[in-house]
Design a protein around this motif. Structure first.
Motif, PDB file in Angstrom:
ATOM      1  N   ALA A   1       1.006  -1.232   0.009  1.00  0.00           N
ATOM      2  CA  ALA A   1       0.060   0.093   0.186  1.00  0.00           C
ATOM      3  C   ALA A   1       0.911   1.352  -0.092  1.00  0.00           C
ATOM      4  CB  ALA A   1      -0.717   0.041   1.266  1.00  0.00           C
ATOM      5  N   LEU A   2       2.029   1.450   0.759  1.00  0.00           N
ATOM      6  CA  LEU A   2       2.833   2.416   0.872  1.00  0.00           C
ATOM      7  C   LEU A   2       3.597   2.511  -0.681  1.00  0.00           C
ATOM      8  CD1 LEU A   2       4.650   1.814   4.264  1.00  0.00           C
ATOM      9  CD2 LEU A   2       3.448   3.909   3.744  1.00  0.00           C
ATOM     10  N   GLU A   3       4.050   1.513  -1.061  1.00  0.00           N
ATOM     11  CA  GLU A   3       4.661   1.556  -2.509  1.00  0.00           C
ATOM     12  C   GLU A   3       3.667   2.052  -3.615  1.00  0.00           C
ATOM     13  OE1 GLU A   3       6.111  -2.008  -3.680  1.00  0.00           O
ATOM     14  OE2 GLU A   3       7.770  -2.077  -2.203  1.00  0.00           O
ATOM     15  N   ILE A   4       2.321   1.562  -3.620  1.00  0.00           N
ATOM     16  CA  ILE A   4       1.323   2.181  -4.427  1.00  0.00           C
ATOM     17  C   ILE A   4       1.054   3.654  -4.083  1.00  0.00           C
ATOM     18  CG2 ILE A   4      -1.109   2.063  -5.119  1.00  0.00           C
ATOM     19  CD1 ILE A   4      -1.026  -0.862  -4.373  1.00  0.00           C
ATOM     20  N   LEU A   5       1.220   4.011  -2.954  1.00  0.00           N
ATOM     21  CA  LEU A   5       0.721   5.527  -2.892  1.00  0.00           C
ATOM     22  C   LEU A   5       1.781   6.265  -3.206  1.00  0.00           C
ATOM     23  CD1 LEU A   5      -0.535   5.277   0.805  1.00  0.00           C
ATOM     24  CD2 LEU A   5      -1.747   5.880  -1.104  1.00  0.00           C
ATOM     25  N   ASP A   6       3.270   5.901  -3.082  1.00  0.00           N
ATOM     26  CA  ASP A   6       4.069   6.463  -3.855  1.00  0.00           C
ATOM     27  C   ASP A   6       4.376   6.659  -5.159  1.00  0.00           C
ATOM     28  OD1 ASP A   6       5.366   7.026  -1.290  1.00  0.00           O
ATOM     29  OD2 ASP A   6       6.729   5.378  -1.373  1.00  0.00           O
ATOM     30  N   LEU A   7       3.628   5.472  -5.808  1.00  0.00           N
ATOM     31  CA  LEU A   7       3.453   5.576  -7.404  1.00  0.00           C
ATOM     32  C   LEU A   7       2.480   6.412  -7.984  1.00  0.00           C
ATOM     33  CD1 LEU A   7       3.626   1.799  -7.971  1.00  0.00           C
ATOM     34  CD2 LEU A   7       5.459   3.454  -8.533  1.00  0.00           C
ATOM     35  N   LEU A   8       1.323   6.487  -6.846  1.00  0.00           N
ATOM     36  CA  LEU A   8       0.144   7.448  -7.250  1.00  0.00           C
ATOM     37  C   LEU A   8       0.692   9.045  -7.209  1.00  0.00           C
ATOM     38  CD1 LEU A   8      -2.822   5.465  -5.483  1.00  0.00           C
ATOM     39  CD2 LEU A   8      -2.368   5.695  -7.825  1.00  0.00           C
ATOM     40  N   ARG A   9       1.701   9.182  -6.387  1.00  0.00           N
ATOM     41  CA  ARG A   9       1.785  10.601  -6.309  1.00  0.00           C
ATOM     42  C   ARG A   9       2.402  11.206  -7.480  1.00  0.00           C
ATOM     43  NH1 ARG A   9       3.194   8.606  -0.870  1.00  0.00           N
ATOM     44  NH2 ARG A   9       2.079   9.815   0.350  1.00  0.00           N
ATOM     45  N   ASN A  10       2.681  10.225  -8.588  1.00  0.00           N
ATOM     46  CA  ASN A  10       3.281  10.826  -9.913  1.00  0.00           C
ATOM     47  C   ASN A  10       1.994  11.471 -10.807  1.00  0.00           C
ATOM     48  OD1 ASN A  10       6.184   9.891 -10.465  1.00  0.00           O
ATOM     49  ND2 ASN A  10       5.205   8.240  -9.266  1.00  0.00           N
ATOM     50  N   PHE A  11       0.654  11.078 -10.155  1.00  0.00           N
ATOM     51  CA  PHE A  11      -0.231  11.498 -10.949  1.00  0.00           C
ATOM     52  C   PHE A  11      -1.190  12.559 -10.280  1.00  0.00           C
ATOM     53  CE2 PHE A  11       0.631   7.211 -11.994  1.00  0.00           C
ATOM     54  CZ  PHE A  11       0.877   7.388 -13.540  1.00  0.00           C
ATOM     55  N   VAL A  12      -1.241  12.245  -8.749  1.00  0.00           N
ATOM     56  CA  VAL A  12      -2.061  13.182  -7.953  1.00  0.00           C
ATOM     57  C   VAL A  12      -1.541  13.538  -6.617  1.00  0.00           C
ATOM     58  CG1 VAL A  12      -4.421  11.867  -8.602  1.00  0.00           C
ATOM     59  CG2 VAL A  12      -3.131  10.962  -6.898  1.00  0.00           C
ATOM     60  N   ASP A  13      -2.123  14.554  -6.066  1.00  0.00           N
ATOM     61  CA  ASP A  13      -1.490  15.218  -5.015  1.00  0.00           C
ATOM     62  C   ASP A  13      -1.879  14.438  -3.621  1.00  0.00           C
ATOM     63  OD1 ASP A  13      -0.291  16.894  -2.944  1.00  0.00           O
ATOM     64  OD2 ASP A  13      -1.688  18.395  -3.550  1.00  0.00           O
ATOM     65  N   ILE A  14      -1.174  13.585  -3.182  1.00  0.00           N
ATOM     66  CA  ILE A  14      -1.546  13.052  -1.925  1.00  0.00           C
ATOM     67  C   ILE A  14      -0.546  13.286  -0.842  1.00  0.00           C
ATOM     68  CG2 ILE A  14      -1.484  10.653  -0.831  1.00  0.00           C
ATOM     69  CD1 ILE A  14      -1.994   9.399  -3.746  1.00  0.00           C
ATOM     70  N   PRO A  15      -0.873  13.867   0.300  1.00  0.00           N
ATOM     71  CA  PRO A  15      -0.106  14.373   1.571  1.00  0.00           C
ATOM     72  C   PRO A  15       0.594  13.284   1.966  1.00  0.00           C
ATOM     73  CG  PRO A  15      -2.380  15.228   1.573  1.00  0.00           C
ATOM     74  CD  PRO A  15      -2.430  14.148   0.436  1.00  0.00           C
ATOM     75  N   VAL A  16       1.853  13.469   2.322  1.00  0.00           N
ATOM     76  CA  VAL A  16       2.781  12.657   3.206  1.00  0.00           C
ATOM     77  C   VAL A  16       2.412  12.846   4.470  1.00  0.00           C
ATOM     78  CG1 VAL A  16       5.026  11.862   3.552  1.00  0.00           C
ATOM     79  CG2 VAL A  16       4.538  12.707   1.437  1.00  0.00           C
ATOM     80  N   ARG A  17       1.934  11.601   5.406  1.00  0.00           N
ATOM     81  CA  ARG A  17       1.699  11.696   6.617  1.00  0.00           C
ATOM     82  C   ARG A  17       2.648  11.221   7.506  1.00  0.00           C
ATOM     83  NH1 ARG A  17      -3.588  13.357   6.603  1.00  0.00           N
ATOM     84  NH2 ARG A  17      -4.755  12.827   4.733  1.00  0.00           N
ATOM     85  N   LYS A  18       3.050  11.941   8.347  1.00  0.00           N
ATOM     86  CA  LYS A  18       4.034  11.411   9.499  1.00  0.00           C
ATOM     87  C   LYS A  18       3.735  10.752  10.752  1.00  0.00           C
ATOM     88  CE  LYS A  18       7.043  15.655   7.959  1.00  0.00           C
ATOM     89  NZ  LYS A  18       7.774  16.698   8.418  1.00  0.00           N
ATOM     90  N   ALA A  19       4.560  10.101  11.223  1.00  0.00           N
ATOM     91  CA  ALA A  19       4.262   9.088  12.312  1.00  0.00           C
ATOM     92  C   ALA A  19       3.687  10.095  13.458  1.00  0.00           C
ATOM     93  CB  ALA A  19       5.446   8.413  12.768  1.00  0.00           C
ATOM     94  N   LYS A  20       4.319  11.205  13.931  1.00  0.00           N
ATOM     95  CA  LYS A  20       3.900  11.994  14.942  1.00  0.00           C
ATOM     96  C   LYS A  20       2.548  12.673  14.629  1.00  0.00           C
ATOM     97  CE  LYS A  20       6.518  16.178  13.221  1.00  0.00           C
ATOM     98  NZ  LYS A  20       7.404  17.282  13.632  1.00  0.00           N
ATOM     99  N   ASP A  21       2.065  13.064  13.313  1.00  0.00           N
ATOM    100  CA  ASP A  21       0.731  13.533  13.040  1.00  0.00           C
ATOM    101  C   ASP A  21      -0.191  12.438  13.226  1.00  0.00           C
ATOM    102  OD1 ASP A  21       1.941  15.636  12.021  1.00  0.00           O
ATOM    103  OD2 ASP A  21       2.071  15.132   9.901  1.00  0.00           O
ATOM    104  N   LYS A  22       0.256  11.198  13.070  1.00  0.00           N
ATOM    105  CA  LYS A  22      -0.845  10.169  13.464  1.00  0.00           C
ATOM    106  C   LYS A  22      -1.154   9.944  14.950  1.00  0.00           C
ATOM    107  CE  LYS A  22      -1.479   5.105  13.167  1.00  0.00           C
ATOM    108  NZ  LYS A  22      -0.918   3.703  12.433  1.00  0.00           N
ATOM    109  N   LYS A  23      -0.174   9.933  15.620  1.00  0.00           N
ATOM    110  CA  LYS A  23      -0.045  10.104  17.012  1.00  0.00           C
ATOM    111  C   LYS A  23      -1.080  11.204  17.466  1.00  0.00           C
ATOM    112  CE  LYS A  23       4.120   7.638  18.161  1.00  0.00           C
ATOM    113  NZ  LYS A  23       5.400   7.770  18.887  1.00  0.00           N
ATOM    114  N   ALA A  24      -0.780  12.252  17.000  1.00  0.00           N
ATOM    115  CA  ALA A  24      -1.607  13.612  17.435  1.00  0.00           C
ATOM    116  C   ALA A  24      -3.130  13.299  17.126  1.00  0.00           C
ATOM    117  CB  ALA A  24      -1.104  14.672  16.530  1.00  0.00           C
ATOM    118  N   ARG A  25      -3.313  12.738  15.992  1.00  0.00           N
ATOM    119  CA  ARG A  25      -4.834  12.677  15.542  1.00  0.00           C
ATOM    120  C   ARG A  25      -5.472  11.713  16.464  1.00  0.00           C
ATOM    121  NH1 ARG A  25      -2.251  11.972  10.324  1.00  0.00           N
ATOM    122  NH2 ARG A  25      -2.845   9.646  10.618  1.00  0.00           N
TER     123      ARG A  25
END
Length: 591
Positions: free
Chosen positions: A531-555
């Motif tokens: 899923a991570l690899e696919i998201l990286d590939l999709l960033r070549n076509f669409v704007d997908i924000p990169v989510r950091k681990a600390k952001d996840k903890k805060a959420r």
């Protein structure tokens, strides 16, 4: 499509028979559903398209050893206007069945209802009856998958005919001319004039791999004689009409009614008309005067092709202008948006290209996706202006080439899957909607534990089923586009934009039904690493924000703090579209 009660009423008048030395004609759609029934009798609720294809070939191979010859296998390519309400009713029942199944399994679908086991041990001649308890809808692409399997088999390819009318009408005409037996599940064939032909229902075949097949044979002429229906007093068509009027009447009462004056001449004539004069569609003619051939089309696509074709005197202009396509009922989550919606522009492009090929005044198509009642209006889809369509062709070609380059050397994902995901997310972002594909990919990449194999789970989450439906809907939309392009005669390409022919070549490797993504395959795609690899590939076509681990903890911390304090905030804001612009234009929500 059958007369309720007719088969049961005439069952005592069927006689035992065998297939030896017989010429046989087969009702194609009935054959497809018979193969599905055999799979389900073997405990495989949702057989794969590969299993369905192998099973139909094996079944026909065994039949061929029993009969003198299989003459033809007919499939519908056109739905008479008078049968539209019947189609609407059946579509509505399927969607209601899907909703009920989903309501009964809110935490997910049992894997046994989606994936077969021991598929190589299928007993084609089992006498078990399939369970109808909480049954999932049939495979979405059952009939075209069967056609594909037959078309890929040299022994049966030449027998398959996609006809510009109903299959049962062509079966009846064949028997009236040549005699023989028709294999069907449709009681309507008992009312047609079959000449010396006879009817055998699939359910009345008692078969084995080695012994002589036995069956129950219905001969309309002999049935009339036994019932005492003289030419002056009625015939099998009149008898069928009386059953249609009162399915629960006794044989003696029906025979008596046949000798009485017809209570409603107009209704009776309308009833008989469908068996005496079959409604056929004319084959469309291109702008250059060449006839469009239906060979190798899916029935639903051919229906649309014929409706969008040249106008005929037999069909009123008001009705011929309502070109419709009944998109297959997907196995999806009916509580979420239709998986057909984000890939609408792919089909919209196909309709536009067909209009270039075959001139006509109609520039819209009504798509029926989730039919909930007979009065459902469908979704009106407008064709693109030529300039916009060419721009979309160019963009699609570039995107397809880019996906091929990106997945080259990457294990676990095909360029077609990546292309479908990219277009899905792009379209949803343009409409400022949340993409289910992006949502589930992101959740999988964030929440799943890194493992080499997906965790064993007896239930498949509806989110996984729904993302599978999105991928299948996109691939089938590309199939529509591919088949429309296949209609272009060789000499007509010079009259179309060069990009259309380039796309025709680019779509040739499009996966067939046996390679459509299954829920098992989608589960594999949703592993954290992939899923991570696919998201990286999709960033070549669409704007997908990169989510950091600390952001996840805060959420997660905010989620705990806000628990019980009202509805959660929207998790995925619509990202801004990248500089590359929109791949496809926009359409409104599903009705």
């Amino acid at each position: 499509m059958g007369i309720s009660g007719l088969t049961a009423t005439l069952q005592p008048y069927g006689v035992s028979g065998v297939f030896t030395d017989q010429h046989v004609v087969i009702d194609g759609p009935a054959l497809a559903y018979t193969i599905l029934s055999i799979c389900r009798s073997n405990g495989i609720s949702q057989p794969s398209y590969d299993l369905l294809g192998r099973s139909v070939i094996q079944w026909l191979d065994t039949l061929a050893l029993q009969v003198e010859q299989i003459d033809a296998i007919y499939f519908d390519a056109y739905l008479p206007i008078g049968k539209r309400d019947v189609r609407m009713d059946r579509s509505a029942k399927l969607f209601i069945q899907l909703m009920q199944f989903c309501n009964n399994s809110p935490k997910g679908c049992d894997i046994k209802n989606l994936c077969g086991t021991a598929e190589d041990n299928l007993d084609l001649f089992t006498t078990k009856q399939p369970s109808t308890h909480k049954q999932l809808v049939p495979p979405s692409f059952l009939v075209p998958a069967i056609i594909d399997a037959l078309d890929q088999c040299p022994r049966y390819r030449h027998l398959v005919s996609l006809v510009p009318g109903e299959a049962d009408a062509f079966c009846a005409q064949h028997l009236a001319t040549h005699g023989g037996i028709v294999l069907t599940s449709d009681s309507d064939l008992l009312v047609h004039d079959l000449g010396q032909g006879r009817v055998v229902f699939f359910r009345d075949i008692h078969a084995s791999a080695t012994d002589t097949w036995k069956c129950i044979v219905y001969d309309s002429k002999r049935i009339c004689e036994r019932l005492g229906l003289k030419p002056s007093g009625g015939n099998i068509c009149r008898f069928g009409y009386e059953v249609y009027r009162d399915p629960h009447a006794s044989i003696s009462q029906l025979v008596q009614n046949c000798s009485s004056p017809i209570p409603d001449e107009a209704e009776y004539n309308k009833f008989c008309q469908q068996y005496l004069q079959h409604e056929l569609a004319n084959l469309p003619v291109t702008a250059q005067g060449e006839t469009v051939q239906l060979r190798n089309l899916d029935p639903r696509i051919s229906e649309l092709v014929l409706q969008l074709g040249n106008p005929t005197e037999e069909i009123p202009a008001a009705l011929s202008s309502e070109s419709r396509i009944f998109l297959p009922v997907l196995i999806e989550n009916p509580l979420r948006g239709s998986a057909w919606e984000p890939c609408t522009p792919i089909r919209q492009l196909a309709y536009s290209i067909y209009r270039w090929l075959v001139p006509g005044s109609n520039s819209t198509v009504h798509e029926y996706r989730r039919v909930q009642n007979v009065g459902h209006k469908g979704r009106e889809v407008s064709m693109f202006p030529q300039k916009e369509a060419i721009e979309l062709l160019q963009s699609l070609l570039q995107t397809l080439q880019r996906t091929k380059d990106l997945v080259d050397g990457v294990d676990g994902i095909s360029c077609w899957t990546l292309l479908c995901m990219a277009l899905n997310i792009k379209e949803c972002q343009e409409q400022e909607k949340q993409s289910h594909v992006l949502q589930i990919l992101t959740q999988s990449s964030e929440n799943a534990k890194p493992t080499s194999k997906p965790a064993s789970n007896p239930k498949i989450p509806w989110d996984t089923i729904h993302i599978t439906a999105h991928l299948q809907a996109s691939l089938y939309s590309f199939r529509i586009l591919k088949q429309i392009l296949s209609l272009v005669p060789y000499g007509a390409w010079i009259h179309l934009p060069a990009e259309a022919r380039e796309l025709h070549e680019a779509l040739k490797p499009l996966p067939g039904f046996t390679d459509f993504p299954s829920v098992k395959r989608t589960e594999e795609l949703l592993q954290q690493k992939l899923a991570l690899e696919i998201l990286d590939l999709l960033r070549n076509f669409v704007d997908i924000p990169v989510r950091k681990a600390k952001d996840k903890k805060a959420r997660m911390k905010r989620k705990k703090e806000n628990k019980g304090n009202g509805p959660p905030t929207k998790r995925f804001a619509a990202p801004k579209v990248g500089a590359g612009g929109s791949i496809f234009s926009l359409l409104a929500d599903e009705e």
